[in-house]
Motif scaffolding. Structure first.
Motif, PDB file in Angstrom:
ATOM      1  N   VAL A  75       0.817  -1.217   0.000  1.00 14.30           N
ATOM      2  CA  VAL A  75       0.000   0.000   0.000  1.00 14.30           C
ATOM      3  C   VAL A  75       0.852   1.270   0.000  1.00 14.30           C
ATOM      4  O   VAL A  75       0.308   2.380  -0.123  1.00 14.30           O
ATOM      5  CB  VAL A  75      -0.962   0.036   1.210  1.00 14.30           C
ATOM      6  CG1 VAL A  75      -1.880  -1.165   1.191  1.00 14.30           C
ATOM      7  CG2 VAL A  75      -0.211   0.128   2.531  1.00 14.30           C
ATOM      8  N   LEU A  78       0.346   3.885  -2.787  1.00 10.47           N
ATOM      9  CA  LEU A  78      -0.860   4.684  -2.587  1.00 10.47           C
ATOM     10  C   LEU A  78      -0.592   5.811  -1.594  1.00 10.47           C
ATOM     11  O   LEU A  78      -1.016   6.956  -1.793  1.00 10.47           O
ATOM     12  CB  LEU A  78      -2.008   3.801  -2.089  1.00 10.47           C
ATOM     13  CG  LEU A  78      -3.315   4.526  -1.724  1.00 10.47           C
ATOM     14  CD1 LEU A  78      -3.870   5.262  -2.941  1.00 10.47           C
ATOM     15  CD2 LEU A  78      -4.343   3.525  -1.183  1.00 10.47           C
ATOM     16  N   LEU A 136       0.768   3.291   4.677  1.00 10.39           N
ATOM     17  CA  LEU A 136       0.364   4.584   4.127  1.00 10.39           C
ATOM     18  C   LEU A 136       1.176   5.728   4.734  1.00 10.39           C
ATOM     19  O   LEU A 136       1.594   6.655   4.037  1.00 10.39           O
ATOM     20  CB  LEU A 136      -1.127   4.825   4.376  1.00 10.39           C
ATOM     21  CG  LEU A 136      -2.104   3.922   3.616  1.00 10.39           C
ATOM     22  CD1 LEU A 136      -3.537   4.196   4.059  1.00 10.39           C
ATOM     23  CD2 LEU A 136      -1.974   4.130   2.108  1.00 10.39           C
TER      24      LEU A 136
END
Length: 458
Positions: A75, A78, A136
């Motif tokens: 992730v 992102l 993230l």
């Protein structure tokens, strides 16, 4: 962009604070990699037994635990799309403070999670959620920390100053591994599995507090502040978003960084897969095996600033390539030593591979990668490139290594060849980059601006 550069040129010279910037970057990176390493260590030692069904085959449970390690890396691209533009638009410090609390909070939460025996499949689901938040936030933390330390650094010490960010990662990794040793050494198996494994996750709260106290006094780098002042005075036109600029003019640099970042495969196999291989497959003692990365990281704490200083003298590219090729070759000796059960060679090869050779590349890449981008899009470009590379290496390497090792988990040679190939590819990508040792950051910005203008004309 031209108007903004001209305006900044007539603005008052703002002071750099390289020591505070380096310390701020160091403590944040220490937290980030403490969180990542403590999870990887726990995944290799206990999480595979606590968060999955009891009747799961050992190899399958290890595979599942390695997959949760990889989620945070997958992730991260992102997160780069979100955090990178925020760092270039609203400030490096803004992103550093945001990521500090996100990654620290999610790590603390892992220590509070119920196990599979308590809530069933909700346990691994919550585990994955915490890892997603870690991934993230980590994507913005490192790129912003590197940018702020590089931009505050003296021009002839940029690689050394930026290397303290990775010095922090090594300290965090060292701390995470060292924290587990007394728990595995002095606690009973029942105590370790019931509450002992949680304490290392809770300790992240102390690091968050220290990092906050240091970072709250940090100033934005002069170049960024000058651009902000110009816009606030109405003397600069707000241009395209940092993400749009990066994708339009710097795609090649993003791709080059992403491929070079495959060097991270060495670290992932060393700190995660090889630990599981040694303890679960070969049957090596947990506490002693945990000492290997501790000793290697102690050596790395000396090797990283030395390699950064060397890169300021002979160039970023040379040091990076030598470290990448050497570490890839040394992985074969390290895994072979584990399989043979030779403790002396395990420690020697671990120190050579991770503590010395990998540390050469690790020390250099912050300045090396960051200098491939101009100030206006440095956080965005650096975040995208590194996080794509880390997503591949960190997200898939543990799973690929487990697959290559076979059903019995003992085919270490195939894992070694795989890591060696990744290092060769990373070295080739690095070799295609321009050497920026002799250029100032202003000169780097001017070169990029000239190239962007040419592309616009075409």
């Amino acid at each position: 962009m031209i108007q903004q550069s001209q305006t900044a040129a007539h603005a008052p010279v703002l002071a750099k604070t390289p020591k505070r910037a380096a310390l701020s970057s160091w403590i944040g990176s220490a937290l980030e990699y403490y969180d990542f390493a403590v999870y990887g260590t726990a995944a290799a030692l206990v999480l595979n037994q606590l968060f999955f069904p009891k009747d799961t085959a050992p190899g399958v449970a290890i595979f599942a635990a390695m997959a949760t390690v990889g989620v945070a890396y997958v992730v991260r691209p992102l997160g780069a799309l979100i955090m990178g533009p925020l760092g270039d638009r609203y400030g490096r410090k803004f992103v550093l403070m945001l990521c500090l609390f996100l990654i620290g909070g999610s790590t603390f939460a892992v220590g509070c999670l119920p196990t599979f025996d308590q809530v069933g499949y909700l346990a691994p689901a919550l585990l994955v959620l915490c890892r997603v938040i870690q991934g993230l936030s980590a994507s913005g933390e490192q790129s912003s920390a590197i940018s702020v330390s590089l931009e505050h650094a003296a021009e002839d010490k940029r690689a050394l100053t930026a290397s303290w960010t990775l010095h922090g990662t090594q300290f965090g990794t060292l701390l995470a591994t060292a924290v587990f040793i007394p728990f595995t050494l002095f606690l009973s198996e029942d105590a370790l599995m019931s509450w002992g494994w949680r304490v290392p996750f809770w300790l992240s709260a102390a690091v968050v507090l220290v990092a906050f106290l240091i970072r709250r006094g940090l100033e934005e780098p002069p170049a960024f502040r000058e651009a902000q002042q110009a816009q606030a005075a109405g003397n600069a036109v707000k241009g395209p978003s940092p993400l749009a600029m990066t994708l339009r003019f710097h795609k090649a640099a993003v791709a080059r960084v992403a491929v070079a970042a495959m060097i991270n495969s060495v670290n992932v196999v060393f700190t995660v897969w090889s630990l599981s291989f040694a303890t679960n497959i070969v049957g090596m003692d947990r506490s002693t095996m945990l000492l290997v990365p501790v000793v290697a990281n102690l050596i790395a704490l000396l090797a990283i600033p030395a390699s950064g200083a060397l890169a300021d003298r002979i160039g970023r590219r040379t040091v990076f390539v030598l470290g990448a090729l050497g570490a890839g070759l040394a992985m074969n000796g390290y895994l072979g030593a584990i399989y043979s059960g030779n403790w002396t060679m395990i420690f020697l090869m671990g120190i050579l591979m991770s503590g010395l050779l990998y540390s050469m590349s690790n020390a250099v890449w912050p300045a090396f990668y960051a200098e491939m981008f101009p100030t206006a899009v440095r956080v965005t470009g650096l975040a995208l490139g590194t996080q794509i590379g880390f997503a591949v290496s960190g997200g898939f390497v543990p799973v690929i290594a487990s697959y290559l090792a076979g059903a019995e988990g003992d085919n270490w040679l195939r894992v070694s060849v795989f890591v060696g190939a990744a290092c060769v590819i990373a070295a080739i990508a690095a070799f295609t980059a321009k050497e920026t040792k002799s250029l100032t950051l202003d000169e780097i910005d001017e070169l990029h601006l000239a190239r962007e203008e040419k592309e616009l004309v075409r």
